[in-house]
Design an enzyme around this catalytic site. Structure first.
Site, PDB file in Angstrom:
ATOM      1  N   ASP A 168       0.701  -1.181  -0.055  1.00  0.00           N
ATOM      2  CA  ASP A 168       0.013  -0.024  -0.169  1.00  0.00           C
ATOM      3  C   ASP A 168       0.727   1.364  -0.014  1.00  0.00           C
ATOM      4  O   ASP A 168       2.065   1.009  -0.096  1.00  0.00           O
ATOM      5  CB  ASP A 168      -0.908   0.015   1.192  1.00  0.00           C
ATOM      6  CG  ASP A 168      -2.085  -0.924   1.097  1.00  0.00           C
ATOM      7  OD1 ASP A 168      -2.157  -1.320  -0.058  1.00  0.00           O
ATOM      8  OD2 ASP A 168      -2.818  -1.175   2.139  1.00  0.00           O
ATOM      9  N   LYS A 209      -3.904   2.283  -2.732  1.00  0.00           N
ATOM     10  CA  LYS A 209      -4.973   2.502  -1.796  1.00  0.00           C
ATOM     11  C   LYS A 209      -4.673   3.698  -0.754  1.00  0.00           C
ATOM     12  O   LYS A 209      -5.012   3.735   0.295  1.00  0.00           O
ATOM     13  CB  LYS A 209      -4.495   1.374  -0.877  1.00  0.00           C
ATOM     14  CG  LYS A 209      -4.535  -0.154  -1.432  1.00  0.00           C
ATOM     15  CD  LYS A 209      -5.798  -0.672  -1.573  1.00  0.00           C
ATOM     16  CE  LYS A 209      -6.863  -0.839  -0.495  1.00  0.00           C
ATOM     17  NZ  LYS A 209      -8.133  -1.193  -0.827  1.00  0.00           N
TER      18      LYS A 209
END
Length: 465
Positions: A249, A271
């Protein structure tokens, strides 16, 4: 780093040591652990160095020292014991083009001698750039206790068997083999003195390809914590070092990836709230596909995988395809933020209920139910709630006009640029705006038992860290 650690090839190369006393003897002992040709230049030698000369381990030169004496050397140690002499000899050595270490004069050193843990061919060098030699020795002592005396012999055996392993096993199988050798039964046997049994076991594993390793792919869903490199767990680091591919992420400390195996593939999947680089469905499909190819996969998430991280969707897909996976927990943002300001999330006789909730749902931002129904003795930790902060303040003010709630904000917890704020509920929105808090923040709303009613002031305190 001001110095760069590097292991030099020493076999057959000249090392010149200037001096014939104890300091020179110390450096000689060190260099004789290598295959270098050691030359001592000094008018006279102490008894230890004379014995080494007599045994043919070193050569002794009494000639006048000129820059030419240093030509073609791998290293030069200057250790006469006289600072003035050492400084003059340093100048001659530099004229001769040498890389020089002057004992106890770090400002004259091109190279600094580290503290060494020797399990030849396994060698650990510890340096503090000359600032704290006592600390380096303390670390050396800890490592001496940790690394078993015969570890180097096991590494040598592995080196002799690498060609055979490369001939019979593919890259993934070889990594699994050596991981098993150094983490499992072979190392245990070797350290207990059963070297022959360990060697036989390894050779059989190379021949058969059977050594208890997972043949298919697997997935480790790892919580990286709030982002700081030193807040990931040891198990998380181990899995990073074993990974073939890492899907990560929007990591808050890119240095976390430095903990991974150097040749692991690294794929950024975004993300960031509201602007995902990859949709969740694509991430899930990619994890499954990589594991089906036999890869060891790491899915690296911020915080803890089980707290507002959408791990359930990934786990369900892996279960459906019968792919083995594990969850490696991490430090969730609420715990990290509270710790960063010295706050306990619960408190005896004051806070006995902790609620983790979010202001961002599948259908957008809205005030979460725990805020609507907050009771005395409760701490509500709000994730992804900055965008709904104004509505949270209005809701609480309307429902509980006489309660003086304790409100704290921690942005970028445990990271560089951390911001800690405390304000009255009525000033929540303004506090966020003034301090430019727009996303990565935890909001804490506390209603301790015995909280005074009737707000008497709107005092705000801003603290930036």
């Amino acid at each position: 780093m001001k110095t760069f650690p590097m292991f030099l090839q020493m076999a057959g190369r000249r090392v010149v040591i200037i001096g014939g006393g104890e300091q020179a003897a110390q450096k000689t002992r060190l260099i004789l652990k290598t295959e270098a040709q050691v030359e001592i230049w000094a008018p006279a030698l102490d008894p230890e160095l004379r014995d080494l000369e007599a045994a043919g381990h070193i050569s002794h030169h009494r000639d006048a020292i000129t820059p030419e004496a240093f030509a073609g050397t791998a290293l030069v140690f200057i250790a006469t014991g006289c600072p003035g002499n050492d400084m003059a000899l340093h100048a001659l050595a530099k004229l001769g083009g040498a890389t020089v270490n002057v004992v106890d004069q770090p400002e004259l050193c091109d190279a600094i001698t580290p503290s060494i843990v020797d399990r030849d061919p396994v060698v650990v060098a510890i340096g503090t750039e000359g600032t704290a030699p006592v600390l380096a020795r303390q670390i050396k002592t800890k490592l001496e206790e940790t690394l078993e005396p015969r570890l180097g012999d096991l590494a040598s055996l592995a080196g002799r068997l690498r060609t055979a392993a490369a001939a019979r096993l593919g890259p993934r199988a070889r990594r699994d083999l050596w991981r098993w050798v150094f983490n499992d039964t072979p190392r245990q046997l070797f350290s207990s003195g059963a070297e022959r049994d360990a060697a036989k076991l390894i050779k059989t594993a190379i021949h058969t390809g059977e050594f208890g390793a997972t043949k298919g792919g697997s997935v480790s869903i790892i919580g990286a914590g709030p982002g700081a490199k030193d807040l990931i767990t040891l198990r998380g680091v181990q899995r990073l070092q074993e990974a073939d591919v890492i899907y990560y992420d929007r990591l808050l400390d890119p240095e976390i990836l430095e903990l991974a195996r150097r040749d692991a593939e690294r794929i950024y999947v975004g993300k960031a709230p509201g602007c995902h680089s990859w949709p969740q469905g694509k991430i899930t499909q990619t994890l499954v596909a990589a594991a089906k190819r036999g890869q060891r996969v790491v899915r690296l998430k911020c915080g803890d995988p089980g707290v507002f991280a959408r791990s359930t969707e990934e786990m369900d897909a892996l279960r459906a395809c019968d792919i083995p996976f594990e969850i490696v927990p991490g430090v969730t943002a609420a715990c990290a933020a509270a710790a960063s300001v010295g706050m306990s999330l619960t408190e005896r006789d004051e806070i006995d209920a902790l609620v983790l909730t979010t202001g961002h749902r599948r259908d957008g931002y809205r005030v979460p139910d725990p805020i609507d129904n907050i009771k005395p003795g409760t701490c509500v930790a709000l994730y992804m709630a900055v965008g709904i902060a104004g509505q949270i303040a209005k809701t609480l003010t309307a429902r509980y006009p006489d309660v003086l709630f304790d409100v704290q904000i921690v942005a970028k917890a445990q990271r560089k640029g951390q911001v800690v704020l405390k304000c009255a509920l009525s000033d929540l929105t303004q506090t966020l705006e003034i301090n430019d808090v727009v996303g990565e923040a935890m909001l804490f709303v506390r209603w301790p038992y015995g909280m005074p009613s009737h707000q008497t002031s709107d005092i705000r305190s801003f603290v930036k860290v």
